[in-house]
Write an enzyme that holds these catalytic residues in place. Sequence first.
Site, PDB file in Angstrom:
ATOM      1  N   LYS A   1     -41.301  53.817   6.812  1.00 52.02           N
ATOM      2  CA  LYS A   1     -42.244  54.675   6.121  1.00 52.02           C
ATOM      3  C   LYS A   1     -43.172  53.865   5.221  1.00 52.02           C
ATOM      4  O   LYS A   1     -44.240  54.334   4.831  1.00 52.02           O
ATOM      5  CB  LYS A   1     -41.489  55.679   5.224  1.00 52.02           C
ATOM      6  CG  LYS A   1     -40.547  56.575   5.934  1.00 52.02           C
ATOM      7  CD  LYS A   1     -39.807  57.457   4.928  1.00 52.02           C
ATOM      8  CE  LYS A   1     -38.671  58.191   5.583  1.00 52.02           C
ATOM      9  NZ  LYS A   1     -37.777  58.799   4.587  1.00 52.02           N
TER      10      LYS A   1
ATOM     11  N   VAL B   1     -39.594  45.093  -5.112  1.00 52.02           N
ATOM     12  CA  VAL B   1     -40.777  45.799  -5.608  1.00 52.02           C
ATOM     13  C   VAL B   1     -40.814  47.237  -5.086  1.00 52.02           C
ATOM     14  O   VAL B   1     -40.288  47.534  -4.008  1.00 52.02           O
ATOM     15  CB  VAL B   1     -42.072  45.055  -5.207  1.00 52.02           C
ATOM     16  CG1 VAL B   1     -42.208  43.759  -5.973  1.00 52.02           C
ATOM     17  CG2 VAL B   1     -42.133  44.792  -3.706  1.00 52.02           C
TER      18      VAL B   1
ATOM     19  N   LYS C   1     -42.865  37.728   1.044  1.00 51.18           N
ATOM     20  CA  LYS C   1     -41.958  36.954   0.173  1.00 51.18           C
ATOM     21  C   LYS C   1     -41.528  35.699   0.932  1.00 51.18           C
ATOM     22  O   LYS C   1     -40.535  35.740   1.662  1.00 51.18           O
ATOM     23  CB  LYS C   1     -40.700  37.769  -0.118  1.00 51.18           C
ATOM     24  CG  LYS C   1     -40.861  38.959  -1.029  1.00 51.18           C
ATOM     25  CD  LYS C   1     -39.471  39.564  -1.253  1.00 51.18           C
ATOM     26  CE  LYS C   1     -39.535  40.920  -1.888  1.00 51.18           C
ATOM     27  NZ  LYS C   1     -38.221  41.594  -1.876  1.00 51.18           N
TER      28      LYS C   1
ATOM     29  N   ASP D   1     -40.039  40.333   4.320  1.00 50.36           N
ATOM     30  CA  ASP D   1     -39.012  39.728   3.473  1.00 50.36           C
ATOM     31  C   ASP D   1     -38.314  38.626   4.278  1.00 50.36           C
ATOM     32  O   ASP D   1     -38.687  37.459   4.214  1.00 50.36           O
ATOM     33  CB  ASP D   1     -38.060  40.856   3.045  1.00 50.36           C
ATOM     34  CG  ASP D   1     -37.035  40.422   2.020  1.00 50.36           C
ATOM     35  OD1 ASP D   1     -37.230  39.382   1.391  1.00 50.36           O
ATOM     36  OD2 ASP D   1     -36.028  41.139   1.850  1.00 50.36           O
TER      37      ASP D   1
ATOM     38  N   GLU E   1     -47.692  46.316   8.063  1.00 59.02           N
ATOM     39  CA  GLU E   1     -46.401  46.387   7.370  1.00 59.02           C
ATOM     40  C   GLU E   1     -46.630  46.422   5.864  1.00 59.02           C
ATOM     41  O   GLU E   1     -47.635  45.911   5.374  1.00 59.02           O
ATOM     42  CB  GLU E   1     -45.627  45.113   7.736  1.00 59.02           C
ATOM     43  CG  GLU E   1     -44.229  45.117   8.152  1.00 59.02           C
ATOM     44  CD  GLU E   1     -43.195  46.120   7.770  1.00 59.02           C
ATOM     45  OE1 GLU E   1     -43.457  47.110   7.079  1.00 59.02           O
ATOM     46  OE2 GLU E   1     -42.061  45.888   8.174  1.00 59.02           O
ATOM     47  N   ASP E   2     -45.670  47.000   5.141  1.00 59.78           N
ATOM     48  CA  ASP E   2     -45.770  46.970   3.681  1.00 59.78           C
ATOM     49  C   ASP E   2     -45.371  45.612   3.129  1.00 59.78           C
ATOM     50  O   ASP E   2     -46.064  45.033   2.307  1.00 59.78           O
ATOM     51  CB  ASP E   2     -44.909  48.082   3.054  1.00 59.78           C
ATOM     52  CG  ASP E   2     -43.470  48.097   3.579  1.00 59.78           C
ATOM     53  OD1 ASP E   2     -43.123  47.315   4.494  1.00 59.78           O
ATOM     54  OD2 ASP E   2     -42.669  48.914   3.079  1.00 59.78           O
TER      55      ASP E   2
HETATM   56  P1  5GP Z   1     -37.456  42.152   6.626  1.00 62.52           P
HETATM   57  O1  5GP Z   1     -36.974  42.573   7.978  1.00 62.52           O
HETATM   58  O2  5GP Z   1     -38.723  41.321   6.646  1.00 62.52           O
HETATM   59  O3  5GP Z   1     -36.365  41.490   5.828  1.00 62.52           O
HETATM   60  O4  5GP Z   1     -37.696  43.451   5.795  1.00 62.52           O
HETATM   61  C1  5GP Z   1     -38.776  44.269   5.902  1.00 62.52           C
HETATM   62  C2  5GP Z   1     -38.455  45.633   5.302  1.00 62.52           C
HETATM   63  O5  5GP Z   1     -37.493  45.541   4.234  1.00 62.52           O
HETATM   64  C3  5GP Z   1     -39.700  46.212   4.667  1.00 62.52           C
HETATM   65  O6  5GP Z   1     -40.455  46.937   5.591  1.00 62.52           O
HETATM   66  C4  5GP Z   1     -39.111  47.085   3.561  1.00 62.52           C
HETATM   67  O7  5GP Z   1     -38.776  48.336   4.070  1.00 62.52           O
HETATM   68  C5  5GP Z   1     -37.811  46.396   3.162  1.00 62.52           C
HETATM   69  N1  5GP Z   1     -38.017  45.574   1.950  1.00 62.52           N
HETATM   70  C6  5GP Z   1     -37.981  44.226   1.859  1.00 62.52           C
HETATM   71  N2  5GP Z   1     -38.231  43.821   0.592  1.00 62.52           N
HETATM   72  C7  5GP Z   1     -38.440  44.946  -0.134  1.00 62.52           C
HETATM   73  C8  5GP Z   1     -38.769  45.181  -1.515  1.00 62.52           C
HETATM   74  O8  5GP Z   1     -38.939  44.298  -2.368  1.00 62.52           O
HETATM   75  N3  5GP Z   1     -38.913  46.501  -1.871  1.00 62.52           N
HETATM   76  C9  5GP Z   1     -38.747  47.537  -1.008  1.00 62.52           C
HETATM   77  N4  5GP Z   1     -38.896  48.769  -1.482  1.00 62.52           N
HETATM   78  N5  5GP Z   1     -38.434  47.345   0.305  1.00 62.52           N
HETATM   79  C10 5GP Z   1     -38.292  46.061   0.731  1.00 62.52           C
END
Ligand code: 5GP
Length: 186
Positions: free
Chosen positions: A46, A156, A134, A106, A102-103
């Site tokens: 979302k 965040v 990040k 990470d 993407e938002d």
């Molecule tokens: P990744 O697969 O890159 O580790 O994670 C991506 C998803 O993790 C993002 O779309 C988000 O939903 C969640 N996420 C990662 N870091 C944060 C953060 O600092 N805050 C929030 N609210 N969601 C995060």
Amino acid sequence: MEEQDVRSNLKVLLTRDQIRARVQELGKRITRDYRDKNLVLVGVLKGAFVFLSDLARAIDLPLEIDFLGLSSYGASTKTSGVVKITHDLTQPIEDKDVVVVEDIVDTGLTLSYLMENFKTRHPKSIKLCTLLYKPSNTIKKVPLEYVGFEIEDKFVIGYGLDLAEKYRNLPYIGYLEDDTKQGGDS
Ligand code: 5GP
């Protein structure tokens, strides 16, 4: 029991003006890069819904919009790498120029899964756009074409990003001072 409202304990990381200015810049770049192409923006639900709605209006092209629902974290507090499609695209992307929106990136596991999945659908091209990145947490490096802001390893919230499904509607991006890693849904 009444849940505590965390807004008064939030530190502002990015103001609405900083976000607005950066989204305009990204929109201009995408407009330049996708002239005469068949652009479709795919928002990852979302979290990307706010960013995507502002970004789409900053792009001066006749583009398509679609959404993909992904859940990456489940109930655990750390990313599992297990990504589930909770809502699929409504249109084929074959022969289209896809920009995934993407938002936040990470670990990179979510977007790396999504790239592999999308390649099997034969788009003409595929690029990634994230508002936040990040770099310190990278597990899978994915090629990020458009990045809003590189940020430190803080959890965040706001501007689409949740804390236990709340606060997505904050118009700025903030973090909690006594930040411990939180799980959430995309
Ligand atoms: P990744 O697969 O890159 O580790 O994670 C991506 C998803 O993790 C993002 O779309 C988000 O939903 C969640 N996420 C990662 N870091 C944060 C953060 O600092 N805050 C929030 N609210 N969601 C995060």
